[in-house]
Design a protein around this motif. Sequence first.
Motif, short mmCIF file in Angstrom:
data_model
loop_
_atom_site.label_atom_id
_atom_site.label_comp_id
_atom_site.label_asym_id
_atom_site.label_seq_id
_atom_site.Cartn_x
_atom_site.Cartn_y
_atom_site.Cartn_z
N UNK A 142 82.82 91.57 -15.30
CA UNK A 142 81.59 92.33 -15.54
C UNK A 142 81.92 93.73 -16.07
N UNK A 143 82.96 94.36 -15.53
CA UNK A 143 83.37 95.69 -16.00
C UNK A 143 83.83 95.67 -17.46
N UNK A 144 84.28 94.50 -17.92
CA UNK A 144 84.70 94.35 -19.31
C UNK A 144 83.52 93.99 -20.22
N UNK A 145 82.34 93.82 -19.64
CA UNK A 145 81.15 93.53 -20.44
C UNK A 145 80.83 92.06 -20.61
N UNK A 146 81.54 91.18 -19.90
CA UNK A 146 81.23 89.75 -19.99
C UNK A 146 79.95 89.44 -19.22
N UNK A 147 79.26 88.41 -19.65
CA UNK A 147 78.07 87.90 -18.99
C UNK A 147 78.53 86.76 -18.08
N UNK A 148 78.54 86.99 -16.77
CA UNK A 148 79.11 86.04 -15.82
C UNK A 148 78.03 85.44 -14.94
N UNK A 149 77.94 84.11 -14.95
CA UNK A 149 77.02 83.40 -14.06
C UNK A 149 77.85 82.82 -12.93
N UNK A 150 77.46 83.16 -11.71
CA UNK A 150 78.21 82.80 -10.50
C UNK A 150 77.57 81.57 -9.85
N UNK A 151 78.31 80.47 -9.80
CA UNK A 151 77.84 79.24 -9.19
C UNK A 151 78.26 79.11 -7.73
N UNK A 152 78.73 80.21 -7.16
CA UNK A 152 79.10 80.20 -5.75
C UNK A 152 80.46 79.58 -5.51
N UNK A 153 80.75 79.52 -4.32
CA UNK A 153 80.05 79.84 -3.12
C UNK A 153 80.02 81.36 -2.96
N UNK A 154 79.15 81.83 -2.08
CA UNK A 154 78.96 83.27 -1.95
C UNK A 154 79.41 83.83 -0.61
N UNK A 155 80.04 82.99 0.20
CA UNK A 155 80.58 83.47 1.47
C UNK A 155 81.72 82.54 1.88
N UNK A 156 82.21 82.72 3.08
CA UNK A 156 83.37 81.95 3.53
C UNK A 156 83.00 80.69 4.31
N UNK A 157 81.73 80.29 4.27
CA UNK A 157 81.32 79.04 4.92
C UNK A 157 81.85 77.85 4.11
N UNK A 158 82.35 76.83 4.78
CA UNK A 158 82.91 75.68 4.07
C UNK A 158 81.90 75.00 3.14
N UNK A 159 82.39 74.63 1.97
CA UNK A 159 81.61 73.88 0.98
C UNK A 159 82.47 72.74 0.45
#
Length: 151
Positions: free
Chosen positions: A23-40
């Motif tokens: 993001x700091x480099x200006x890329x458009x980043x879509x985050x598909x997770x996971x968003x925490x340390x819960x098992x997936x």
Amino acid sequence: MKLAIGCDEAACDLKNAIKTHLLAQGHDVTDFGTHDNAPVLYPDVAFEVAQRVAAGDFPRALLLCGTGIGMAICANKVPGIRAAQCHDTYSAERASRSNDAQIITLGARVVGPELAKAIVDTWLKSSFDGGRSQPKVDLINAFESGRPALA
């Protein structure tokens, strides 16, 4: 560049560090997770991201887990995807230049944040050369499409 990123719980911290870097480099980043340390179940994340790349929604993506192995295996099950596990900058460059890999996978238990950023930067700056590698990628695509490989 428009990028997708996803991980399992083992790599959430590394994913966040890479995402901030991109993001700091200006890329458009879509985050598909996971968003925490819960098992997936990492295949769910890998399949979704790889399918979105195969559909043309993203030209490139990054998948992270403990080793990078599981994510690579899953992503490579999606037709049209070439995912490469990378643990150094040379492999990242070759993944792009020789194999036209649209996805790289990283292992949070294998590489630290600074090396991971360097790997990602190298991969993003590289592009497919075609040339001597083109027939190899064509053969991979043909085999995947059900055409027999030539010996």
